[in-house]
Design an enzyme around this catalytic site. Structure first.
Site: not given
Length: 204
Positions: A102, A127
């Site tokens: 992330s 993501h």
């Protein structure tokens, strides 16, 4: 630097003035190594930013080595690190050990081109940004938050596309769901430049 819940080793150095004791992270800071370990929070980001600014003041022409082992976290906290990496004069070399997921992966990709590394068994995950915690309130307020989240998603994708030398469409597609990569896959994708088997393989 303090790390809660576990003992931080102390290093003893001998000098002409006698012995000096450093916690291990302060000693590594002398070698221009900065750690991001654990979630990206306001507190951890503040520590990283302070160390980057300190190292710039110590020597604005010498590289800084930013080691990342993080599952990600706050976008705003992460962006404070990102902006500081770009603000300061020294090149910031990034290295993933363990995981960079992330926001951790975003910061890994933001290192100086040619100086972004991962150890062989690292895992990298990209993501789209998430809403943490419960989101409540009036429908109009939820709509405002949703629009803001889409703006953040577009900005992060655009910046990572630049760092990875990829089309924005690639990032929009590849961050739609959790996308895990090995070190080799991250290199192929453009998130890093080199996999370090050992220190001898380091090329700057």
């Amino acid at each position: 630097m303090s790390f809660d819940n576990y003992l931080v080793p102390t290093v003893i150095e001998q000098s002409g003035r006698g012995e000096r004791a450093f916690d291990i992270y302060s000693r590594l800071l002398k070698e221009r190594i900065v750690f991001l370990v654990g979630p990206v929070t306001d507190e951890s980001a503040n520590l990283v930013v302070a160390q980057l600014l300190f190292l710039e003041s110590e020597n604005p022409d010498k590289d800084i080595f930013f080691y990342i082992n993080s599952p990600g976290g706050s976008v705003t906290a992460g962006m404070s690190i990102y902006d500081t990496m770009n603000f300061i004069k020294p090149d910031v070399s990034t290295l993933c050990l363990g995981q960079a997921a992330s926001m951790g992966a975003f910061l890994l990709s933001a290192g100086e081109k040619g100086k972004r590394f991962a150890l062989p068994n690292s895992r990298i995950m990209i993501h789209q940004p998430l809403i943490s915690g419960g989101l409540g309130g009036q429908a109009s307020d939820i709509e405002i938050h949703a629009r803001e989240l889409l703006k953040i998603k577009e900005k992060l994708n655009r910046l990572m596309a630049k760092h990875c030398d990829r089309d924005l469409a690639d990032l929009e597609r590849d961050t739609d769901r959790d996308n895990f990569m090995s070190a080799e896959e991250a290199k192929e994708y453009g998130l890093i430049d080199q996999i370090l088997e050992n220190r001898a393989s380091l090329r700057l």
